[in-house]
Structure formats: C-alpha cells, structure tokens
Motif scaffolding. Structure first.
Motif, PDB file in Angstrom:
ATOM      1  N   ALA A  54      -9.014   1.905  12.391  1.00  0.00           N
ATOM      2  CA  ALA A  54      -8.575   1.911  10.990  1.00  0.00           C
ATOM      3  C   ALA A  54      -7.097   2.247  10.883  1.00  0.00           C
ATOM      4  CB  ALA A  54      -9.412   2.908  10.202  1.00  0.00           C
ATOM      5  N   GLU A  55      -6.633   3.180  11.696  1.00  0.00           N
ATOM      6  CA  GLU A  55      -5.232   3.571  11.653  1.00  0.00           C
ATOM      7  C   GLU A  55      -4.318   2.408  12.044  1.00  0.00           C
ATOM      8  OE1 GLU A  55      -2.221   6.878  13.667  1.00  0.00           O
ATOM      9  OE2 GLU A  55      -4.399   7.134  13.813  1.00  0.00           O
ATOM     10  N   GLU A  56      -4.748   1.626  13.040  1.00  0.00           N
ATOM     11  CA  GLU A  56      -3.952   0.472  13.466  1.00  0.00           C
ATOM     12  C   GLU A  56      -3.927  -0.602  12.383  1.00  0.00           C
ATOM     13  OE1 GLU A  56      -4.368   0.206  18.250  1.00  0.00           O
ATOM     14  OE2 GLU A  56      -6.229  -0.014  17.120  1.00  0.00           O
ATOM     15  N   ARG A  57      -5.059  -0.806  11.729  1.00  0.00           N
ATOM     16  CA  ARG A  57      -5.105  -1.789  10.636  1.00  0.00           C
ATOM     17  C   ARG A  57      -4.178  -1.357   9.506  1.00  0.00           C
ATOM     18  NH1 ARG A  57     -10.787  -1.873  11.484  1.00  0.00           N
ATOM     19  NH2 ARG A  57     -11.166  -0.744   9.552  1.00  0.00           N
ATOM     20  N   ASN A  58      -4.184  -0.063   9.202  1.00  0.00           N
ATOM     21  CA  ASN A  58      -3.304   0.450   8.148  1.00  0.00           C
ATOM     22  C   ASN A  58      -1.838   0.257   8.514  1.00  0.00           C
ATOM     23  OD1 ASN A  58      -5.477   1.250   6.598  1.00  0.00           O
ATOM     24  ND2 ASN A  58      -5.465   3.368   7.348  1.00  0.00           N
ATOM     25  N   THR A  59      -1.525   0.452   9.786  1.00  0.00           N
ATOM     26  CA  THR A  59      -0.150   0.270  10.242  1.00  0.00           C
ATOM     27  C   THR A  59       0.281  -1.182  10.082  1.00  0.00           C
ATOM     28  OG1 THR A  59      -0.372   2.078  11.841  1.00  0.00           O
ATOM     29  CG2 THR A  59       1.415   0.484  12.209  1.00  0.00           C
ATOM     30  N   MET A  60      -0.610  -2.120  10.461  1.00  0.00           N
ATOM     31  CA  MET A  60      -0.315  -3.542  10.305  1.00  0.00           C
ATOM     32  C   MET A  60      -0.100  -3.892   8.834  1.00  0.00           C
ATOM     33  SD  MET A  60      -3.032  -5.141  13.026  1.00  0.00           S
ATOM     34  CE  MET A  60      -2.764  -6.815  12.452  1.00  0.00           C
ATOM     35  N   ARG A  61      -0.963  -3.328   8.002  1.00  0.00           N
ATOM     36  CA  ARG A  61      -0.879  -3.606   6.570  1.00  0.00           C
ATOM     37  C   ARG A  61       0.418  -3.047   5.994  1.00  0.00           C
ATOM     38  NH1 ARG A  61      -6.226  -1.968   4.051  1.00  0.00           N
ATOM     39  NH2 ARG A  61      -5.396   0.132   4.304  1.00  0.00           N
ATOM     40  N   ASP A  62       0.769  -1.826   6.377  1.00  0.00           N
ATOM     41  CA  ASP A  62       2.004  -1.211   5.895  1.00  0.00           C
ATOM     42  C   ASP A  62       3.221  -2.015   6.343  1.00  0.00           C
ATOM     43  OD1 ASP A  62       0.544   0.756   4.704  1.00  0.00           O
ATOM     44  OD2 ASP A  62       0.862   2.255   6.273  1.00  0.00           O
ATOM     45  N   SER A  63       3.149  -2.552   7.554  1.00  0.00           N
ATOM     46  CA  SER A  63       4.250  -3.358   8.070  1.00  0.00           C
ATOM     47  C   SER A  63       4.449  -4.614   7.223  1.00  0.00           C
ATOM     48  CB  SER A  63       3.977  -3.743   9.524  1.00  0.00           C
ATOM     49  OG  SER A  63       4.991  -4.594  10.018  1.00  0.00           O
ATOM     50  N   LEU A  64       3.332  -5.239   6.843  1.00  0.00           N
ATOM     51  CA  LEU A  64       3.410  -6.444   6.008  1.00  0.00           C
ATOM     52  C   LEU A  64       3.974  -6.105   4.633  1.00  0.00           C
ATOM     53  CD1 LEU A  64       2.803  -9.463   5.804  1.00  0.00           C
ATOM     54  CD2 LEU A  64       0.490  -8.882   5.049  1.00  0.00           C
ATOM     55  N   ILE A  65       3.540  -4.985   4.065  1.00  0.00           N
ATOM     56  CA  ILE A  65       4.047  -4.550   2.763  1.00  0.00           C
ATOM     57  C   ILE A  65       5.550  -4.300   2.829  1.00  0.00           C
ATOM     58  CG2 ILE A  65       4.030  -2.617   1.121  1.00  0.00           C
ATOM     59  CD1 ILE A  65       0.986  -2.431   1.596  1.00  0.00           C
ATOM     60  N   ASN A  66       5.988  -3.632   3.880  1.00  0.00           N
ATOM     61  CA  ASN A  66       7.427  -3.361   4.033  1.00  0.00           C
ATOM     62  C   ASN A  66       8.226  -4.649   4.191  1.00  0.00           C
ATOM     63  OD1 ASN A  66       7.191  -0.564   3.813  1.00  0.00           O
ATOM     64  ND2 ASN A  66       6.798  -0.293   5.999  1.00  0.00           N
ATOM     65  N   ASP A  67       7.657  -5.617   4.907  1.00  0.00           N
ATOM     66  CA  ASP A  67       8.329  -6.915   5.062  1.00  0.00           C
ATOM     67  C   ASP A  67       8.551  -7.580   3.713  1.00  0.00           C
ATOM     68  OD1 ASP A  67       8.504  -6.697   7.787  1.00  0.00           O
ATOM     69  OD2 ASP A  67       6.768  -7.976   8.222  1.00  0.00           O
ATOM     70  N   ARG A  68       7.535  -7.511   2.847  1.00  0.00           N
ATOM     71  CA  ARG A  68       7.656  -8.137   1.530  1.00  0.00           C
ATOM     72  C   ARG A  68       8.651  -7.383   0.642  1.00  0.00           C
ATOM     73  NH1 ARG A  68       7.062 -12.808   2.231  1.00  0.00           N
ATOM     74  NH2 ARG A  68       6.390 -13.344   0.120  1.00  0.00           N
ATOM     75  N   LYS A  69       8.734  -6.074   0.814  1.00  0.00           N
ATOM     76  CA  LYS A  69       9.730  -5.312   0.061  1.00  0.00           C
ATOM     77  C   LYS A  69      11.139  -5.731   0.467  1.00  0.00           C
ATOM     78  CE  LYS A  69       7.040  -1.137  -0.969  1.00  0.00           C
ATOM     79  NZ  LYS A  69       6.891   0.325  -0.703  1.00  0.00           N
ATOM     80  N   VAL A  70      11.333  -5.943   1.771  1.00  0.00           N
ATOM     81  CA  VAL A  70      12.631  -6.415   2.260  1.00  0.00           C
ATOM     82  C   VAL A  70      12.936  -7.799   1.690  1.00  0.00           C
ATOM     83  CG1 VAL A  70      13.903  -7.162   4.313  1.00  0.00           C
ATOM     84  CG2 VAL A  70      12.561  -5.043   4.368  1.00  0.00           C
ATOM     85  N   TRP A  71      11.901  -8.665   1.631  1.00  0.00           N
ATOM     86  CA  TRP A  71      12.087 -10.005   1.060  1.00  0.00           C
ATOM     87  C   TRP A  71      12.529  -9.921  -0.394  1.00  0.00           C
ATOM     88  CZ3 TRP A  71       8.937 -12.281  -2.858  1.00  0.00           C
ATOM     89  CH2 TRP A  71       9.232 -13.623  -3.114  1.00  0.00           C
ATOM     90  N   ILE A  72      11.936  -9.006  -1.170  1.00  0.00           N
ATOM     91  CA  ILE A  72      12.305  -8.850  -2.575  1.00  0.00           C
ATOM     92  C   ILE A  72      13.735  -8.334  -2.687  1.00  0.00           C
ATOM     93  CG2 ILE A  72      11.814  -7.596  -4.717  1.00  0.00           C
ATOM     94  CD1 ILE A  72       8.852  -7.570  -3.869  1.00  0.00           C
ATOM     95  N   THR A  73      14.085  -7.375  -1.843  1.00  0.00           N
ATOM     96  CA  THR A  73      15.456  -6.841  -1.847  1.00  0.00           C
ATOM     97  C   THR A  73      16.462  -7.945  -1.542  1.00  0.00           C
ATOM     98  OG1 THR A  73      14.637  -4.669  -1.129  1.00  0.00           O
ATOM     99  CG2 THR A  73      16.992  -5.116  -0.846  1.00  0.00           C
ATOM    100  N   ASP A  74      16.149  -8.781  -0.559  1.00  0.00           N
ATOM    101  CA  ASP A  74      17.019  -9.916  -0.225  1.00  0.00           C
ATOM    102  C   ASP A  74      17.114 -10.898  -1.384  1.00  0.00           C
ATOM    103  OD1 ASP A  74      17.439  -8.824   2.259  1.00  0.00           O
ATOM    104  OD2 ASP A  74      15.973 -10.094   3.288  1.00  0.00           O
ATOM    105  N   LEU A  75      15.970 -11.088  -2.062  1.00  0.00           N
ATOM    106  CA  LEU A  75      15.930 -12.003  -3.203  1.00  0.00           C
ATOM    107  C   LEU A  75      16.891 -11.554  -4.298  1.00  0.00           C
ATOM    108  CD1 LEU A  75      14.205 -14.498  -4.256  1.00  0.00           C
ATOM    109  CD2 LEU A  75      12.777 -12.798  -5.414  1.00  0.00           C
TER     110      LEU A  75
END
Length: 309
Positions: A54-75
């Motif tokens: 579960a911890e690894e899945r959460n880490t993967m999910r958090d990584s994806l969320i952070n990627d999208r935040k970076v995309w919005i910042t770039d936008l």
C-alpha cells in the motif's frame, strides 16, 4: 466591480488550450477574485497493482499527482498571472464531479468554470457525464464555456419562466436576473430577458371545432408579456430587451441567443436527480447542446447538493 469572488476552474487534463482557464482569469481580473485551478485524476491500474504494498502504491500515486501539479505550473507560464491569487489542487478521485463539488464546498467557491468541447464533424458539443452532474448537483454557479468571445458591450440573455404558479419560480427568476445583471455589469454588456410559452394544444382544435386557437394564443402571449414586463420593471430592463416567444425553451432560447449574438445565456436548473431526471431531462442540459455561447447555470434558493463532504 465584482460579479464573483472565489473561482474554481476545472482544467482539461490533456489539452494545451484551456478555455475555462482563459475565461476564469478574465473574470478574476475584472472582479479581483481568487482562483483555484483543479484537476481530478484517477488510474484504476494503480489500485489494481496488488504486487506492490500500500505504501508503494501511495508513493506512485503521489508521484503522479506531483507531475500534474508541475504540468499546471508550466501551463501558467503562458499567462500573465502576477496580479492574481492562484491556488493549485490535484485530487485523486474516481468520480470527477464529486471531486469538483467537494472542492467547491470546502473552498467556499461561488462559481465553477468548466469547458465544453465540440464533437468532431458535428455542430453540437460533447456533453459529458461530469457536465450533467455539475448542472444538477453543484451548489454554486456553474459556467460552461464554449468558443464564443466575451466582447465588451455584448449581450447577456437571461431565460426566465413567468406566470409560474409558485413562489419557487418567482424566486428563481430573481436569482437568474440578478446573476445576469451582475455579469453584464462586469462585462459592460446589456441584459435581455426571454420567456418561452407553449402554444395551443393541437388536440383542442381537433376535439373542440369552435375553439378559437388564434384568440387563445393571443391571450397567452399577452399574459406572458405582462408578467415579463412586471418582472423587468424591478430590474430597470427596457421593453426592447424583453422577448416573449411561443415554443419550447430549448428551441426559443438558442434561436434568440443566435439572433442577439449573445455572449452568455443565464438560466436556472432545478437540480432534478434520479429517475425523474432521466425521464424528464432538464432545460439547461437541452439548451447547452444548442447554443453557441457560454451558459451560466443558477440554482434555486435553498438548494442542497446530494454530494456530501
């Protein structure tokens, strides 16, 4: 001058051109409003990765969320936002409309701004399930954005229902007109009112030959015109900006919006849900498919969303 104070913008996850963001930033500058950009994401495969803890899945999910935040910042780098207060939220949720409404409630947003998209090769838009849910269940104003520009000295069309038999209709008419006036003031535009009324039932003329259909239609039209004039008087809207037409709202409103080249149509949604919604539909949902401009949906006073935080 302010028509909104706290804007929630629903971003398109896979588009560089963000119509809703363009419109929201325009509104924010006019109104000195706060803006929150949100994206609801979900990937079922992440939940099904049973080989991972579960911890690894959460880490993967958090990584994806952070990627999208970076995309919005770039936008946002393509926009001049130095004078605006902007927050960014990316939520992991398998029901986007619930994520949007929950965010709107928690953030005390007074409007949700979301883009609609034309269907390739067809004139009408792709009306997504999320759009339907927001129109029916969002507790605040919902602005669905199309391609039409917002020029100054344009026209805002408010669709109301006169000669209603309940205080509910009168109250909603007031809320619709107040919203239209507020946006028109911000946009330096002109408010027009429209009321559609039904014609004489065809069966009456067939069953009662002596029935005077023409006189019936004339009386009905006159009653609606008087009711609309009384309503308009309370908001200082001139007679030339009052329109009473025979027909169904989903036919009359788009036709008049096109004639006026309206930049915004404002109407009420009753928030019908469940079987009655599937059976009867909703005027707002039919109208948005036909108009070529933005639509602002207004809920009645006391409306409570079925989505709970």
């Amino acid at each position: 001058m302010s028509c909104v104070k706290n804007i929630l913008v629903v971003l398109d996850p896979d588009k560089q051109q963000q119509k809703a963001l363009n419109r929201a930033l325009h509104l924010a500058r006019i109104s000195q409003a706060r803006v929150t950009l949100m994206l609801s994401i979900y990937d079922f495969s992440y939940e099904m990765t049973t080989m991972l803890a579960a911890e690894e899945r959460n880490t993967m999910r958090d990584s994806l969320i952070n990627d999208r935040k970076v995309w919005i910042t770039d936008l946002l780098e393509d926009y001049n936002t130095r004078d605006l207060q902007i927050d960014i939220k990316v939520l992991w949720h398998n029901r986007p409309y619930e994520a949007i409404i929950e965010t709107a409630i928690k953030g005390q947003h007074d409007i949700i701004v979301k883009a609609t998209h034309p269907h390739e090769g067809l004139a009408h838009i792709i009306f997504t399930p999320t759009d339907w849910h927001l129109l029916r269940k969002a507790p605040c104003l919902v602005l669905l954005v199309k391609e039409h520009e917002w020029p100054e000295h344009g026209k805002v069309l408010a669709a109301i229902h006169t000669t209603g038999e309940s205080e509910h209709h009168d109250s909603l008419n007031v809320r619709i007109t107040e919203a239209a006036k507020g946006f028109a003031k911000c946009l330096h535009s002109e408010v027009h009112l429209v009321n559609a009324y039904p014609g004489a039932p065809v069966t009456i003329a067939a069953e009662i030959p002596e029935f005077d259909t023409a006189n019936y239609r004339e009386v009905i039209a006159e009653n609606h015109q008087q009711a609309l004039a009384e309503h308009a008087k309370n908001f200082d809207i001139e007679a030339t900006q009052q329109h009473v037409r025979e027909g169904l709202p989903e036919q009359v409103i788009p036709e008049l919006a096109e004639e006026l080249d309206a930049e915004l149509v404002v109407l009420g949604t009753i928030g019908r849900t469940g079987f009655s919604a599937a059976l009867l539909g909703n005027t707002a949902e039919h109208v948005i498919e036909q108009i070529n401009c933005d639509l602002l949906a207004v809920k009645p006073a006391g409306f409570e969303t079925p989505v709970k935080v």
